[in-house]
Design an enzyme around this catalytic site. Sequence first.
Site, mmCIF file in Angstrom:
data_model
loop_
_atom_site.group_PDB
_atom_site.id
_atom_site.type_symbol
_atom_site.label_atom_id
_atom_site.label_comp_id
_atom_site.label_asym_id
_atom_site.label_seq_id
_atom_site.Cartn_x
_atom_site.Cartn_y
_atom_site.Cartn_z
ATOM 1 N N CYS A 12 43.685 -8.899 -4.088
ATOM 2 C CA CYS A 12 42.263 -9.163 -3.891
ATOM 3 C C CYS A 12 41.676 -9.771 -5.151
ATOM 4 O O CYS A 12 42.358 -9.907 -6.180
ATOM 5 C CB CYS A 12 41.509 -7.880 -3.517
ATOM 6 S SG CYS A 12 41.517 -6.646 -4.847
ATOM 7 N N CYS B 61 41.974 -7.794 -8.374
ATOM 8 C CA CYS B 61 43.253 -7.966 -9.077
ATOM 9 C C CYS B 61 43.204 -9.197 -9.977
ATOM 10 O O CYS B 61 43.673 -9.179 -11.121
ATOM 11 C CB CYS B 61 44.402 -8.102 -8.083
ATOM 12 S SG CYS B 61 44.609 -6.706 -6.963
ATOM 13 N N ASP C 273 34.847 -51.786 -11.734
ATOM 14 C CA ASP C 273 35.466 -52.920 -12.396
ATOM 15 C C ASP C 273 35.806 -53.951 -11.313
ATOM 16 O O ASP C 273 35.891 -53.619 -10.131
ATOM 17 C CB ASP C 273 36.722 -52.468 -13.130
ATOM 18 C CG ASP C 273 37.391 -53.601 -13.877
ATOM 19 O OD1 ASP C 273 36.682 -54.365 -14.532
ATOM 20 O OD2 ASP C 273 38.625 -53.722 -13.779
#
Length: 774
Positions: free
Chosen positions: A21, A24, A454
Amino acid sequence: MGGEPASVQEVTDLAVGGMTCAACVKRVEKKLAGLDGVSASVNLATGRARVHHPPEVLPEQLVAAVERAGYTAALPDPPAERRGESSESGDSGDSRARAGAMDTQAQRERDRLAVTVLLALPVLVLSMVPAWQFRNWQWLCFVLAAPVVVWGALPFHQRAARALRHSASTMDTLVSLGVVASFAWSTYALFLGGAGDPGMRMPFSLVPTASDGVAHVYLEAAVGVPLFVLAGRYLEARARRGTGAALRSLAELAVKEVSVRDDAGERLVAIDALRVGQVFVVRPGERVATDGTVAEGSSALDLSLVTGESEPAEVGPGAAVIGGSVNVGGLLAVRATAVGADTRLARITHLVTEAQAGKARAQRLADQVAGVFVPVVLTLAATVLGFWLGAGADPQSAITASVAVLVVACPCALGLATPTALMAATGRGAQLGVLVSGPQALEGLQHIDAVLLDKTGTLTSGHMSVARITAAPRGIGEERAIRLAGAVERGSEHPLGQAITAHARRATPAGRLPDVTGFAALPGRGVRGEVEGRLVEVLAPDDGLPAPLAEALSAAETAAHTPVVVRVDGVTEALIEVGDVLRPGSYRAVDRLRRLGVRPVLATGDREVVARAVATALRIDDVHARCTPEDKARLVRRLRDEGCRVAVVGDGVNDAAALAGADLGIAMGTGTDAAIGAADVTLVRGGVDALADAVRLSRSTLATIRVNLLWAFGYNAVTVPLAMVGLLNPMPAAAAMSVSSLLVVGNSLRLRAWQPSPARSRRSTTPVRGRSLR
């Protein structure tokens, strides 16, 4: 927390096991950050930790820090260069090892889930259908529930105990406590509370009910919680593996063996034995082993899995080919120009992997919440239990409410909200030819409102091409005129002549042009020679052209093309316009950007007339010609000072400064390493048309992440109060918790099927760039 990061930082990836989870994730990050100069980002979906640390902090110390947090950690294999192998082969070996470990783990999860289902289903049915409750049914349920509580829920108990030893709490703590509490109460009720009476019947309700003097058993909660959580995690793991399918498919493109051709003949060798400069053979249906140039043969290559190009690309001698593409035509002999980590496929795989290691800003907030979420839930559960007991409520109702709070509040969805969406989006982007460096790039793409484009190599092809051929009335015609002009221009080294010859080869069957004799270059005018017994001249145009050719000459000058005329035996037969042509899709790309609310700005080092021709063709109002790299960087700063969020698209070294200074740098995949290295996003497809797809994908991804987080927070905001006031039983609470994670993952998986807007059939081939003749 760790100290200030050192000026020189190393990056180490760790495979972390045992995380379930967001709590953790937060704990592992906190433990790693406890080391001096260390910072870490942990991804729950991939089980990976990206750690930035000073050189004096060894990887073994990082592993030890993760293990002190109560999780497992493993170092990646040594870099390919140290093993004497190519990165591709090493990565594929790592992938096979990881895949084998994942398959073994998945098999264990399936076995545990299967046994749990067989034992839990009778308990659930008997507990939920009072009419089926026979004499001593509760004792049968107790016997079936005990193995589920002890063995089926064993992973939760083990991880909860490990966290407790490290003075921590995670989702597994909540699940383990909920299962143990439900089973402990049921054991008390059976042996001491009167529920063990042979004729006992127990009604079932999704909402807790008042006691009738006999303690109820909650064996359905004791087996339902581990059953639903195990099932949810199994389905969630399968779905999460699906989000990484695109990355695995890229790894599978790497060829394992290659047929090398040299003086000793043709032999089959491992891909790691291939060296730059060696020639290898690619037969029809085979993948190109590595990047190279065609030495012999011609064919068509399917690039769809590498660059997202839908149409096969025709290649011949001298053409560049990409490793991983499929040969769908003839036999090719290819000279290797890059191997291992230097190949385009390896760079694409690396970019996708890097992108999946990061976190969006919203997920970092969710992780902060998750760090204190579990302790808060434990406090709430204890408070609910004490409140209901203190208020004189029935003990089993108090315990039921407390267990429901523990089970329903697991923060799984919080930890999965961003990484699953990011994995699915980056994988899908790679399939479509859009590579992002991480979640920050996705967030930047979503918000850009001006893009600096460009010209050469970005909007245009970047090389001289024949733009248009106009034949004189009642003459030899376009086809013969270009064939004769191409033949005589073969003796010229000028880019204009090479463009005419290349076009003539493509327009001639088998690419064969007639021989030329008496070739002569006419300084300042053109070339001439004898072809098939006729004097052919390719010259700068002069006065006295036929009307159609005079009109074509005027149009060429307006479009800034370079015009030449073809004379055969002194008669003017055709006018050829040569220039740098717009890439197919440039007009559509600029139009789509405008529709997305992004303002296009053209900045080029070319002449004003050429820049204006491009701008007119693409309907760009903001044009800046004769721009040096410094001018482009200053233009970016000016646009940002005006309040614009600026993206720069370029492909050359001259674009690198502007790319680095913009809010978001976007490089063409065909560009230089300097441009790609300075960019946040790389467009692997051949044209700029992928840019609008990148913007739309980023907006879809960020919208998905926001929905995921809204659901993750909203789910807890609704269900936790219901559990606290006793309106939610533990079993439906477990089901709701599992469904919340599945909804988050399922919502993310929709990105795997994300589609760009359909391509229009009309393609722009407007030529725009002129050059002086000789």
